[in-house]
Write a protein that holds these residues in place. Structure first.
Motif, PDB file in Angstrom:
ATOM      1  N   LEU A 123      -6.319  38.384  45.107  1.00 53.94           N
ATOM      2  CA  LEU A 123      -6.677  38.051  43.726  1.00 53.94           C
ATOM      3  C   LEU A 123      -7.190  36.615  43.617  1.00 53.94           C
ATOM      4  O   LEU A 123      -8.101  36.332  42.830  1.00 53.94           O
ATOM      5  N   SER A 124      -6.608  35.714  44.395  1.00 47.66           N
ATOM      6  CA  SER A 124      -7.066  34.322  44.364  1.00 47.66           C
ATOM      7  C   SER A 124      -8.497  34.211  44.878  1.00 47.66           C
ATOM      8  O   SER A 124      -9.340  33.528  44.276  1.00 47.66           O
ATOM      9  N   SER A 130     -15.460  34.986  41.680  1.00 45.67           N
ATOM     10  CA  SER A 130     -15.908  35.258  40.315  1.00 45.67           C
ATOM     11  C   SER A 130     -16.331  33.983  39.602  1.00 45.67           C
ATOM     12  O   SER A 130     -17.377  33.939  38.943  1.00 45.67           O
ATOM     13  N   GLU A 131     -15.530  32.934  39.742  1.00 45.35           N
ATOM     14  CA  GLU A 131     -15.858  31.672  39.080  1.00 45.35           C
ATOM     15  C   GLU A 131     -17.127  31.061  39.657  1.00 45.35           C
ATOM     16  O   GLU A 131     -17.931  30.469  38.933  1.00 45.35           O
ATOM     17  N   LYS A 159     -14.906  36.814  25.549  1.00 45.94           N
ATOM     18  CA  LYS A 159     -14.656  38.219  25.280  1.00 45.94           C
ATOM     19  C   LYS A 159     -15.308  39.112  26.330  1.00 45.94           C
ATOM     20  O   LYS A 159     -15.087  40.311  26.343  1.00 45.94           O
ATOM     21  N   GLN A 160     -16.135  38.519  27.182  1.00 45.41           N
ATOM     22  CA  GLN A 160     -16.795  39.283  28.222  1.00 45.41           C
ATOM     23  C   GLN A 160     -15.981  39.215  29.507  1.00 45.41           C
ATOM     24  O   GLN A 160     -15.416  38.185  29.844  1.00 45.41           O
ATOM     25  N   ASP A 161     -15.949  40.336  30.208  1.00 43.75           N
ATOM     26  CA  ASP A 161     -15.241  40.368  31.481  1.00 43.75           C
ATOM     27  C   ASP A 161     -16.019  39.564  32.516  1.00 43.75           C
ATOM     28  O   ASP A 161     -17.243  39.635  32.590  1.00 43.75           O
ATOM     29  N   CYS A 166     -12.970  44.285  37.185  1.00 43.05           N
ATOM     30  CA  CYS A 166     -12.477  45.657  37.395  1.00 43.05           C
ATOM     31  C   CYS A 166     -11.650  45.746  38.674  1.00 43.05           C
ATOM     32  O   CYS A 166     -10.612  46.419  38.710  1.00 43.05           O
ATOM     33  N   PHE A 167     -12.113  45.055  39.703  1.00 37.74           N
ATOM     34  CA  PHE A 167     -11.370  45.052  40.968  1.00 37.74           C
ATOM     35  C   PHE A 167     -10.014  44.387  40.790  1.00 37.74           C
ATOM     36  O   PHE A 167      -8.992  44.888  41.279  1.00 37.74           O
ATOM     37  N   ARG A 168      -9.984  43.267  40.067  1.00 34.04           N
ATOM     38  CA  ARG A 168      -8.716  42.561  39.857  1.00 34.04           C
ATOM     39  C   ARG A 168      -7.760  43.386  39.002  1.00 34.04           C
ATOM     40  O   ARG A 168      -6.550  43.391  39.234  1.00 34.04           O
ATOM     41  N   LYS A 169      -8.300  44.086  38.012  1.00 32.85           N
ATOM     42  CA  LYS A 169      -7.454  44.949  37.191  1.00 32.85           C
ATOM     43  C   LYS A 169      -6.880  46.094  38.025  1.00 32.85           C
ATOM     44  O   LYS A 169      -5.723  46.490  37.847  1.00 32.85           O
TER      45      LYS A 169
END
Length: 214
Positions: A123-124, A130-131, A159-161, A166-169
């Motif tokens: 996740l890290s 992602s960032e 408000k946007q993913d 989706c992978f992290r969720k």
């Protein structure tokens, strides 16, 4: 942010369960443990850290305060130390005479630690990627992005993913499922300790010995 609300809820839940467990242990034993085992001392240290964590968070400085970075690091440090101490304390609990826990329970705990570390790293790394895709700096302390009213900043972008959300969720869902199964297993092992004897009694109950009645 929704993540902050979940963080606060789980922190308070952990706080309540830790205090309740601490009180119940002393009500059961009615004295300090006489065993030569650091479980009791580590448990008390974990309880103290868990107790002060949400209290310190309630008095966090304003996001623009010069002391906010100090709070962020202390909050992170206390939380992680409490978590690590809690895990170590559980390892020592398997050696308590009164607990009557099996030696192989250590392997369940080792599996949990390995799984937790693996998911944390995944996740890290996903968050960092992602960032970077967003062209933003990694923010390890989202609480500092709070307004003076301590409510999350609202903007269309928030408000946007973010990328790979989706992978992290999905990983979070897998993590929660595995942890729930692990907790259920540990509760069963602890409640029915010694579990080997309880298992034999259960087998005898559902499958009586063929010699009975002869």
């Amino acid at each position: 942010m929704i993540s902050f609300q979940w963080h606060r809820m789980f922190m308070l839940l952990t706080w309540g369960l830790t205090i309740a467990a601490f009180v119940l242990i002393f009500l059961e034993l009615k004295d300090w443990s006489a065993e030569d085992n650091p479980h009791a001392i580590l448990g008390c240290a974990t309880t103290v850290l868990a107790f002060v964590q949400p209290i310190g968070a309630a008095f966090r400085p304003h996001p623009d305060s010069r002391r906010r970075p100090i709070f962020n690091w202390l909050h992170w440090l206390v939380g992680n130390v409490a978590h690590i101490l809690g895990i170590v304390t559980i390892f020592f609990a398997t050696k308590l005479t009164k607990a009557e826990l099996p030696d192989w329970m250590d392997w369940i705990l080792v599996g949990y630690v390995a799984f937790h570390v693996a998911v944390h790293l995944i996740l890290s790394i996903s968050s960092i990627v992602s960032e970077r895709n967003n062209g933003k700096r990694v923010n390890s302390f989202p609480m500092k992005e709070m307004t003076s009213s301590r409510s999350p900043l609202h903007s269309p972008e928030r408000k946007q993913d973010s990328p790979h959300s989706c992978f992290r969720k999905f990983m979070l869902g897998v993590y929660i499922l595995v942890i729930l199964l692990l907790v259920a297993a540990l509760i069963i092992i602890t409640v029915f300790a010694p579990i080997e004897d309880s298992w034999v009694k259960f087998q005898n109950m559902i499958a009586p010995n063929n010699t009975q009645g002869q």
